[in-house]
Scaffold this active site. Structure first.
Site, PDB file in Angstrom:
ATOM      1  N   ASN A  11       0.870  -1.175   0.000  1.00  0.00           N
ATOM      2  CA  ASN A  11       0.000   0.000   0.000  1.00  0.00           C
ATOM      3  C   ASN A  11       0.907   1.226   0.000  1.00  0.00           C
ATOM      4  OD1 ASN A  11      -1.828   2.020   0.408  1.00  0.00           O
ATOM      5  ND2 ASN A  11      -2.433   1.392   2.482  1.00  0.00           N
ATOM      6  N   LYS A  13       0.026   4.243  -0.336  1.00  0.00           N
ATOM      7  CA  LYS A  13      -0.657   5.422   0.212  1.00  0.00           C
ATOM      8  C   LYS A  13      -0.420   6.624  -0.717  1.00  0.00           C
ATOM      9  CE  LYS A  13      -0.184   3.306   4.720  1.00  0.00           C
ATOM     10  NZ  LYS A  13      -0.061   3.420   6.162  1.00  0.00           N
ATOM     11  N   HIS A  94      -9.556   1.140   5.009  1.00  0.00           N
ATOM     12  CA  HIS A  94      -8.256   1.301   5.678  1.00  0.00           C
ATOM     13  C   HIS A  94      -8.427   2.277   6.850  1.00  0.00           C
ATOM     14  CE1 HIS A  94      -4.129   2.517   6.436  1.00  0.00           C
ATOM     15  NE2 HIS A  94      -3.761   1.407   5.824  1.00  0.00           N
ATOM     16  N   GLU A  96      -6.808   4.679   7.872  1.00  0.00           N
ATOM     17  CA  GLU A  96      -6.609   6.103   7.549  1.00  0.00           C
ATOM     18  C   GLU A  96      -7.861   6.680   6.891  1.00  0.00           C
ATOM     19  OE1 GLU A  96      -2.925   5.521   5.460  1.00  0.00           O
ATOM     20  OE2 GLU A  96      -1.990   4.991   7.365  1.00  0.00           O
ATOM     21  N   GLU A 165      -5.072  -4.654  10.719  1.00  0.00           N
ATOM     22  CA  GLU A 165      -4.046  -3.628  10.872  1.00  0.00           C
ATOM     23  C   GLU A 165      -4.305  -2.863  12.174  1.00  0.00           C
ATOM     24  OE1 GLU A 165      -1.970  -2.463   7.000  1.00  0.00           O
ATOM     25  OE2 GLU A 165      -3.778  -1.275   7.101  1.00  0.00           O
ATOM     26  N   GLY A 171       2.883   2.479  10.844  1.00  0.00           N
ATOM     27  CA  GLY A 171       3.850   3.566  10.701  1.00  0.00           C
ATOM     28  C   GLY A 171       4.601   3.908  11.968  1.00  0.00           C
ATOM     29  N   SER A 211       3.785  -1.894  10.328  1.00  0.00           N
ATOM     30  CA  SER A 211       5.236  -1.957  10.541  1.00  0.00           C
ATOM     31  C   SER A 211       5.845  -3.306  10.135  1.00  0.00           C
ATOM     32  CB  SER A 211       5.584  -1.611  11.992  1.00  0.00           C
ATOM     33  OG  SER A 211       5.204  -0.275  12.271  1.00  0.00           O
TER      34      SER A 211
HETATM   35  P1  13P Z   1       3.244   0.572   7.619  1.00  0.00           P
HETATM   36  O1  13P Z   1       3.741  -0.728   7.023  1.00  0.00           O
HETATM   37  O2  13P Z   1       3.991   1.768   7.105  1.00  0.00           O
HETATM   38  O3  13P Z   1       3.165   0.502   9.095  1.00  0.00           O
HETATM   39  O4  13P Z   1       1.743   0.785   7.076  1.00  0.00           O
HETATM   40  C1  13P Z   1       0.837  -0.250   7.208  1.00  0.00           C
HETATM   41  C2  13P Z   1      -0.370   0.083   6.438  1.00  0.00           C
HETATM   42  O5  13P Z   1      -1.137   0.952   6.795  1.00  0.00           O
HETATM   43  C3  13P Z   1      -0.610  -0.677   5.197  1.00  0.00           C
HETATM   44  O6  13P Z   1      -1.897  -0.499   4.736  1.00  0.00           O
END
Ligand code: 13P
Length: 256
Positions: A11, A13, A94, A96, A165, A171, A211
């Site tokens: 992803n 983003k 997701h 976010e 997640e 992150g 992560s």
């Molecule tokens: P990270 O791997 O940067 O922690 O992000 C995970 C994520 O949100 C994947 O959709």
């Protein structure tokens, strides 16, 4: 023995550009992976990637999908458009998008249905935040997200993925331990049994995200109910992402 084919999804983003597309695609061309691998770039770059990827096994996914089919919905992209462009899967709900774009479980359910109708593999994302974990309501939150996002969905033999997640792991560099992730994945599968039935729950692949790096990927994937990984930051480094995909493929080959 793993029953399900491992899947690794990048992803990106709101990151990446033409340089990243070129270096990422170059790292995949001519390679065979026993695991299913997909990259979800920003919408604008999908077509560029698809053009490059016609000779690769890599698949392209989208980070979101409209709940609407067509009409006056400025800024939206429909499941049909994604499918016609050559997309294989789409992320739905997701964290976010839930936190910053007001996505809710009811909207996720409509999106899952829409994706299935257009033969896109829906990847429904669920996960608790730190406060919810600390107050011991993780299972309650996940149950609401799963029931809300999947109520009334009839898979009719179609595939579905769930991505667990935990928001506190995204992150932050603080991935869930394999044991914690396995415990939650097991709970999610039990919940899927209640929503669908045991046979369906056993074929749904549950990905872990938060992560993930090449250093923790193998341990996570070795857990019985972890069938794949959803990778954010580490997927922006093509060499690093390929290393994760290779580990997933090795496990797939061992388990075959
Ligand atoms: P990270 O791997 O940067 O922690 O992000 C995970 C994520 O949100 C994947 O959709």
């Amino acid at each position: 023995m793993k029953q399900r084919k491992p899947i690794v999804i990048a992803n990106w983003k709101l990151n990446g550009g033409l340089d990243l597309i070129c270096t990422s695609v170059a790292s995949f061309i001519g390679k065979h992976f026993a695991a299913q691998i997909a990259i979800c770039p920003p919408y604008l770059y999908m077509r560029d990637m698809l053009t490059f990827l016609q000779y690769s096994e890599l698949q392209i996914g989208s980070q979101n999908v409209s709940r609407y089919e067509s009409g006056a919905y400025t800024g939206e992209t429909s499941a049909q458009m994604l499918k016609q462009a050559g997309c294989s899967l789409c992320l739905i709900g997701h964290s976010e998008r839930r936190a910053m774009f007001a996505e809710n479980n009811e909207g996720c359910q409509i999106k899952v249905r829409t994706a299935l109708n257009h033969e896109l593999l829906p990847v429904l994302c669920v996960g608790e935040n730190q406060q919810q974990r600390e107050t011991n309501i993780t299972e309650q939150v996940l149950r609401e997200q799963l029931r809300g996002g999947l109520t009334g969905i009839d898979l009719h033999g179609k595939d579905l993925c769930i991505a667990y997640e935990p928001v506190w792991a995204i992150g932050t560099g603080l991935a869930a331990t394999p044991a914690i992730a396995q415990e939650v994945h097991q709970f999610i599968r039990a919940e899927l049994t209640r929503i669908f039935d045991e046979a369906t729950a056993n074929r749904v692949r549950i990905l872990y995200g938060g992560s993930v790096t090449k250093s923790n990927a193998r341990d996570l994937l070795q857990q019985a109910d972890i069938d794949g990984l959803l990778v954010g930051g580490a997927s922006l480094d093509p060499g690093h992402f390929v290393a994760i995909c290779e580990q997933a493929s090795e496990l797939a080959e061992i388990d075959d």
